[in-house]
Structure formats: structure tokens, C-alpha cells
Design a protein around this motif. Structure first.
Motif, PDB file in Angstrom:
ATOM      1  N   GLY A 195       0.304  -2.633 -12.450  1.00 28.87           N
ATOM      2  CA  GLY A 195       0.751  -3.376 -11.736  1.00 28.87           C
ATOM      3  C   GLY A 195       1.442  -4.330 -12.864  1.00 28.87           C
ATOM      4  N   GLN A 196       0.670  -4.760 -13.881  1.00 30.32           N
ATOM      5  CA  GLN A 196       1.548  -5.734 -14.954  1.00 30.32           C
ATOM      6  C   GLN A 196       2.826  -4.770 -15.530  1.00 30.32           C
ATOM      7  OE1 GLN A 196       0.523  -8.765 -15.718  1.00 30.32           O
ATOM      8  NE2 GLN A 196       2.326  -8.902 -16.754  1.00 30.32           N
ATOM      9  N   LEU A 197       2.516  -3.666 -15.770  1.00 32.41           N
ATOM     10  CA  LEU A 197       3.695  -3.071 -16.149  1.00 32.41           C
ATOM     11  C   LEU A 197       5.017  -3.052 -15.304  1.00 32.41           C
ATOM     12  CD1 LEU A 197       4.944  -1.411 -18.843  1.00 32.41           C
ATOM     13  CD2 LEU A 197       3.917   0.753 -17.710  1.00 32.41           C
ATOM     14  N   SER A 244       0.928  -1.272  -0.136  1.00 36.18           N
ATOM     15  CA  SER A 244      -0.198   0.023  -0.035  1.00 36.18           C
ATOM     16  C   SER A 244       0.954   1.006   0.099  1.00 36.18           C
ATOM     17  CB  SER A 244      -1.082   0.105   1.239  1.00 36.18           C
ATOM     18  OG  SER A 244      -1.794  -1.008   1.225  1.00 36.18           O
ATOM     19  N   ALA A 245       1.812   1.151   0.783  1.00 36.37           N
ATOM     20  CA  ALA A 245       2.839   2.444   0.957  1.00 36.37           C
ATOM     21  C   ALA A 245       3.577   2.496  -0.580  1.00 36.37           C
ATOM     22  CB  ALA A 245       3.729   2.171   2.176  1.00 36.37           C
ATOM     23  N   LEU A 246       4.003   1.535  -1.152  1.00 29.56           N
ATOM     24  CA  LEU A 246       4.453   1.653  -2.476  1.00 29.56           C
ATOM     25  C   LEU A 246       3.633   2.074  -3.710  1.00 29.56           C
ATOM     26  CD1 LEU A 246       7.024   0.924  -4.448  1.00 29.56           C
ATOM     27  CD2 LEU A 246       5.896  -1.555  -4.591  1.00 29.56           C
ATOM     28  N   LEU A 288      -0.314   5.260  -7.961  1.00 28.58           N
ATOM     29  CA  LEU A 288      -0.973   4.237  -8.905  1.00 28.58           C
ATOM     30  C   LEU A 288      -1.553   2.823  -8.099  1.00 28.58           C
ATOM     31  CD1 LEU A 288       0.506   4.342 -12.425  1.00 28.58           C
ATOM     32  CD2 LEU A 288      -2.077   5.398 -11.755  1.00 28.58           C
ATOM     33  N   ARG A 289      -2.614   2.461  -8.301  1.00 25.72           N
ATOM     34  CA  ARG A 289      -2.882   1.101  -7.842  1.00 25.72           C
ATOM     35  C   ARG A 289      -2.222  -0.129  -8.650  1.00 25.72           C
ATOM     36  NH1 ARG A 289      -5.650  -0.791  -3.710  1.00 25.72           N
ATOM     37  NH2 ARG A 289      -6.651   1.262  -3.402  1.00 25.72           N
TER      38      ARG A 289
END
Length: 297
Positions: free
Chosen positions: A62-64, A38-40, A46-47
């Protein structure tokens, strides 16, 4: 470093798409994993993961991020593994300044053993009498004998060598053998030009003797050689005259008396040493402190 650690944790979660299984694999508690991810995400803006009570999925971002970061984390792991291998089997050029006679007579067999133990290390030795500058010159380490002047260099004591008095059998035949330290005042004593007094001790008893002679030189090798040529008495560590004793060229005299021990130091500019230098110092410390060990000539 914290960013790289969080990146590695994200990769673990993304690999298995489960916080619980990632927690089992990393040993990091599930709650800590969730908080760090969550901190990242907050830092990136971005989620990265869709979380539900039943599953975890990568977002498009997240995939990228996963594809890019996986390589970075893998490279970091490889770098750590390679450094670990370097520590286990160090390599590179070891540049060292060594005392001429001590290195030639005593250290050479130890260096040969060290080179066989670490075949990845090459050697560049400076055996001139000068005091090299470890700050401005490219030396990894300097080995020095005797008490050191104050400096900012890091000094590690390798050993303290006992010092005795020696002369050649022929010199003793011609001039007689000293029976007491005071007798040295009547003999040719070879040494450095400033060595006007020799200090000897027997247990708690200490004496100082004024000594002199016709030869005053600034080379241990030279006055050691002059002593083997029957020209006087010398006071040196046994390690430096071991070959002459074994060959019968010199003999210890005043056997109840010893000179002041000579310390041997390894000097470096910093405490943060590459593996090649650290292993060299550790090796010499181990071998020099083991006074029962004699290197093979």
C-alpha cells in the motif's frame, strides 16, 4: 476511468488513514469507500490497507502504491484544472473559412471584439469563395450563407438576415424608381448568373419576378460595387450593404417588400469542439441574433 477514480479514493483514505474522514472529504459514503478499496485490492491481488476497528494502516504494498499513485492522481487533477482554465480562457489558432464580403463588411468588427475578449487565440482565415473541405482540410469552422446542401457536417444556425432591394440614387434618377416588384423586369438587375427570378414578399403576399441585365457575376462584392457605380439594382442583406447605405451610395427601394431571408450557418465536422471554436460560434450566434446591435465600423 473507474480505476483512476478508485485510485483517487485510495489516496484520500491513505492521506488521512481513516475511512470516515475520507468519506467526509469526498462525499462518498463510508460503506462505498470500503467496497471500492476492497475491489481495487482484489483487482491488484495485494492488500493495500490493514483495517481494524480502531485504525487503518498502509501495508508495504500500500505504501508503494500510494507513492506511485499520488503522482498520477495529482497529474490527473492538474490536467482537469488546466482544461478548466482553457475553457475559461481558450487559446490556440482558430482556422475558419468565411464568406468574403460578409466577413469583410460585417464580421470584421465582431471578430475584432472577439479577439479582444480572448487574447490567447490567434486567427487563420480563408476568405476565398471556394467551399473548403472540413474533413480533409485543417479548418475548425466554416461560416456559410444561404440554404445548405445535404451533408454529414454539423450545422448551427447563427442568424437569418433580412434581404431588401437597393439601387444608387444616380441610377434611380436615370432609370426611374420601381413602384412595384413587377417593375423590376424593366430594370438592370445585378446578381448571380443563375438568379433569373427574384422572389419578394409583403406580409403573406409573395411574388416572383423575372429579372435580367447585362452583368452576371459570381461575386457579391462585384455586383454590389457595380450597383454603387449606377449600373443596376441589387437584392442583398442589409448587413452587406450597410456601409454603402450610410455613405449614400445606395438607397433601399420597394420598401414594403423584402426578399427571402438568408440564413447564416456555422459548419463543423463534429459536435466535439475545442473551446476556441465553441466560443467563436457562441459569440457570433449571440451577436448576429441581436439584430438591434450594429457593429462599429
Amino acid at each position: 476511468m473507474e480505476l483512476l477514480n478508485d485510485m483517487a479514493l485510495f489516496i484520500e483514505v491513505a492521506n488521512v488513514l481513516s475511512f470516515r474522514r475520507a468519506a467526509d472529504a469526498t462525499g462518498v459514503p463510508n460503506s462505498t469507500l470500503s467496497r471500492r478499496i476492497s475491489a481495487l485490492e482484489k483487482a491488484i491481488g495485494l492488500r493495500l490497507l490493514h483495517r481494524t476497528t480502531r485504525r487503518v494502516e498502509l501495508t508495504e504494498a500500500g505504501q508503494l502504491y500510494y507513492e506511485r499513485c499520488r503522482r498520477i492522481v495529482d497529474e490527473a487533477r492538474i490536467a482537469h484544472e488546466q482544461l478548466g482554465e482553457m475553457l475559461a480562457q481558450p487559446s490556440g489558432i482558430l482556422r475558419a473559412s468565411l464568406p468574403v464580403d460578409f466577413a469583410t463588411v460585417y464580421l470584421a468588427p465582431l471578430i475584432a471584439d472577439f479577439s479582444r475578449r480572448y487574447p490567447g487565440i490567434s486567427f487563420d482565415f480563408d476568405l476565398t469563395p471556394r467551399r473548403v473541405d472540413l474533413v480533409s482540410e485543417p479548418f475548425d469552422v466554416a461560416i456559410r450563407m444561404g440554404e445548405l446542401p445535404d451533408s454529414t457536417l454539423i450545422a448551427r444556425q447563427l442568424a437569418r438576415l433580412s434581404v431588401q432591394v437597393y439601387a444608387s440614387p444616380r441610377y434611380l434618377e436615370m432609370s426611374g424608381e420601381p413602384a412595384a416588384p413587377s417593375d423590376l423586369a424593366k430594370h438592370e438587375c445585378l446578381g448571380f448568373s443563375k438568379a433569373g427570378k427574384w422572389k419578394l414578399h409583403r406580409g403573406a403576399e409573395t411574388v416572383e419576378v423575372d429579372v435580367g441585365g447585362r452583368f452576371h457575376v459570381n461575386s457579391v462584392g462585384m455586383f454590389r460595387r457595380l450597383a454603387t457605380l449606377d449600373l443596376g439594382v441589387i437584392m442583398l442583406p442589409e448587413e452587406i450593404v450597410a456601409d454603402d447605405i450610410a455613405a449614400g451610395r445606395l438607397r433601399r427601394i420597394l420598401r414594403d417588400w423584402e426578399g427571402i431571408e438568408t440564413p447564416v450557418y456555422a459548419l463543423t465536422e463534429t459536435r466535439l469542439l475545442p473551446a476556441k471554436t465553441q466560443r467563436f460560434i457562441e459569440f457570433l450566434q449571440e451577436r448576429l441574433s441581436n439584430k438591434s446591435h450594429r457593429p462599429n465600423p
